[in-house]
Design a protein around this motif. Structure first.
Motif, PDB file in Angstrom:
ATOM      1  N   HIS A 120      14.772-121.396  52.717  1.00 33.41           N
ATOM      2  CA  HIS A 120      15.128-120.808  51.425  1.00 33.41           C
ATOM      3  C   HIS A 120      14.283-121.472  50.340  1.00 33.41           C
ATOM      4  CE1 HIS A 120      17.603-124.469  51.598  1.00 33.41           C
ATOM      5  NE2 HIS A 120      17.497-124.485  50.287  1.00 33.41           N
ATOM      6  N   GLN A 122      14.170-122.230  45.828  1.00 29.03           N
ATOM      7  CA  GLN A 122      14.957-122.256  44.597  1.00 29.03           C
ATOM      8  C   GLN A 122      14.083-122.122  43.358  1.00 29.03           C
ATOM      9  OE1 GLN A 122      18.176-122.152  44.434  1.00 29.03           O
ATOM     10  NE2 GLN A 122      18.696-122.571  46.565  1.00 29.03           N
ATOM     11  N   HIS A 196      23.992-112.735  43.489  1.00 26.80           N
ATOM     12  CA  HIS A 196      22.937-112.709  42.467  1.00 26.80           C
ATOM     13  C   HIS A 196      21.706-113.489  42.915  1.00 26.80           C
ATOM     14  CE1 HIS A 196      25.996-110.920  39.976  1.00 26.80           C
ATOM     15  NE2 HIS A 196      26.772-111.991  40.113  1.00 26.80           N
ATOM     16  N   ASN A 197      21.408-113.377  44.190  1.00 30.61           N
ATOM     17  CA  ASN A 197      20.224-114.061  44.721  1.00 30.61           C
ATOM     18  C   ASN A 197      18.984-113.189  44.555  1.00 30.61           C
ATOM     19  OD1 ASN A 197      20.945-112.067  46.520  1.00 30.61           O
ATOM     20  ND2 ASN A 197      20.597-113.278  48.361  1.00 30.61           N
ATOM     21  N   GLN A 198      17.864-113.650  45.076  1.00 33.25           N
ATOM     22  CA  GLN A 198      16.631-112.870  45.095  1.00 33.25           C
ATOM     23  C   GLN A 198      15.969-113.067  46.452  1.00 33.25           C
ATOM     24  OE1 GLN A 198      14.836-110.808  42.379  1.00 33.25           O
ATOM     25  NE2 GLN A 198      17.059-110.650  42.259  1.00 33.25           N
ATOM     26  N   ARG A 199      15.674-111.948  47.123  1.00 30.15           N
ATOM     27  CA  ARG A 199      15.071-112.027  48.454  1.00 30.15           C
ATOM     28  C   ARG A 199      13.922-111.039  48.576  1.00 30.15           C
ATOM     29  NH1 ARG A 199      17.973-115.240  51.894  1.00 30.15           N
ATOM     30  NH2 ARG A 199      16.692-114.577  53.674  1.00 30.15           N
ATOM     31  N   ASP A 232      11.299-107.911  44.888  1.00 32.69           N
ATOM     32  CA  ASP A 232      12.447-108.702  45.291  1.00 32.69           C
ATOM     33  C   ASP A 232      13.749-108.122  44.741  1.00 32.69           C
ATOM     34  OD1 ASP A 232      10.544-110.286  46.418  1.00 32.69           O
ATOM     35  OD2 ASP A 232      10.645-111.871  44.914  1.00 32.69           O
ATOM     36  N   SER A 234      18.375-108.579  44.998  1.00 32.06           N
ATOM     37  CA  SER A 234      19.537-109.321  45.482  1.00 32.06           C
ATOM     38  C   SER A 234      20.143-108.572  46.660  1.00 32.06           C
ATOM     39  CB  SER A 234      20.570-109.476  44.374  1.00 32.06           C
ATOM     40  OG  SER A 234      21.155-108.215  44.064  1.00 32.06           O
ATOM     41  N   ASN A 279      18.352-117.573  48.346  1.00 30.37           N
ATOM     42  CA  ASN A 279      17.088-117.039  47.836  1.00 30.37           C
ATOM     43  C   ASN A 279      15.977-117.240  48.860  1.00 30.37           C
ATOM     44  OD1 ASN A 279      18.120-116.409  45.214  1.00 30.37           O
ATOM     45  ND2 ASN A 279      17.964-118.575  44.680  1.00 30.37           N
ATOM     46  N   GLN A 281      12.092-115.865  48.431  1.00 23.86           N
ATOM     47  CA  GLN A 281      11.079-115.028  47.788  1.00 23.86           C
ATOM     48  C   GLN A 281       9.685-115.402  48.282  1.00 23.86           C
ATOM     49  OE1 GLN A 281      12.999-115.981  43.750  1.00 23.86           O
ATOM     50  NE2 GLN A 281      12.067-113.973  43.383  1.00 23.86           N
TER      51      GLN A 281
END
Length: 314
Positions: A120, A122, A196-199, A232, A234, A279, A281
């Protein structure tokens, strides 16, 4: 001639279909079983991916190897997962590459994993030149194979191309993505409405397009490429897009991420929850610059194809 391993898998099967349609390439496959029911579509050499295997017959006359085959899982009761992963994903890969050199193969394309960068992130998206931090036995074996291939390239002149994809999705995708597709199609309520993540993800068609680009591109030599849809989202946004693609209203309960993580610990599903909530990204600017490449389809189109192609039975 292109030798393709792993042609019965999710990614390998799509690569093979593309190669067969592309009349510029002749293709041979290697594996335990035929990738299609119509053997006339391609040459096939039977064999197991193993450190002691002899790949000479499969490599004969080949110019490029696309190596998709890998061991992704070992039995949960295994006492030495690291050794099992390394035997197939590292030792067998290096053996294949060394014999490829002996048979005059010019280029070796290795499908690795974004997990080599880490589990992951951050502060910022993963880059191609980050210090590698493989986080489990599988990704450690992939990284060991990368290092071995890069050393072989220095010693022999073999052109090595390494591609690290994040989660690959498409029609009939395996694993957790496939389960999400089925849940959305069935109209099930999911407790994933407040993530509320980002992938980064990569559509199967986008990954295959990049791999085929790397077969002949002069600037792909000895490069490591990250790949994604370059868009990207969520987990919540992903599920909303999936619902719209199938013509349904999203059925998402806004359960706090802290509750989900607690539930993961209590049920032994912490790794699954971490992937849903964390996350990951990917920065593909290097890939786009070096190759002049853009993902041919958007994330929205990729998601739509998951459902359209499934309905068509593809």
């Amino acid at each position: 001639m292109i030798l393709l391993t792993g042609a019965t898998g999710f990614v390998g099967r799509a690569i093979l279909k593309n190669l067969i349609k592309n009349m510029r390439f002749s293709v041979r496959t290697f594996g335990r079983s035929l990738p299609f029911s119509e053997p006339d579509l391609t040459q096939h050499v039977y064999g197991n991916l193993d450190a002691d295997a002899d790949y000479t017959g499969a490599l004969l006359g080949s110019d490029v190897v696309i190596h998709c085959a890998a061991m992704a899982h070992v039995h949960k009761d295994s006492t030495d997962k690291k050794s099992e992963f390394n035997r197939v994903n590292c030792a067998a890969t290096i053996k294949l590459a060394k014999q490829a050199v002996e048979q005059g193969v010019k280029r070796f394309i290795f499908i690795s994993s974004i997990g080599v960068n880490g589990g992951h992130n951050q502060q910022r998206a993963f880059r191609f030149d980050d210090i590698s931090q493989p986080w489990d036995e599988y990704t450690q074996s992939k990284y060991a194979a990368e290092l071995g291939l890069q050393q072989l390239a220095k010693e022999t002149g073999l052109e090595v191309v390494i591609i690290r994809p994040p989660l690959v999705y498409g029609a009939n995708a395996p694993g957790n993505f496939g389960k999400l597709v089925q849940a959305v199609k069935a109209g099930k309520w999911l407790p994933l409405g407040a993530i509320h993540n980002q992938r980064s993800f990569v559509a199967l068609d986008n990954l295959v397009d990049l791999i085929i680009t790397c077969v002949t591109h002069p600037h792909a030599t000895n490069q490591t490429f990250l790949v994604s849809d370059d868009q990207d989202v969520s987990t919540t946004q992903l599920l909303e897009k999936m619902s719209r693609a199938v013509g349904k209203s999203p059925r998402l309960l806004p359960v706090p991420m802290s509750w989900l993580r607690l539930a993961g610990k209590l049920t032994g599903k912490q790794a699954v929850i971490d992937r849903l909530c964390g996350n990951l990204q990917v920065d593909i600017s290097h890939t786009k610059t070096i190759l002049g490449w853009q993902p041919p389809i958007s994330l929205e189109e990729g998601i739509k194809r998951c459902f359209i192609e499934d309905k068509e039975g593809c």
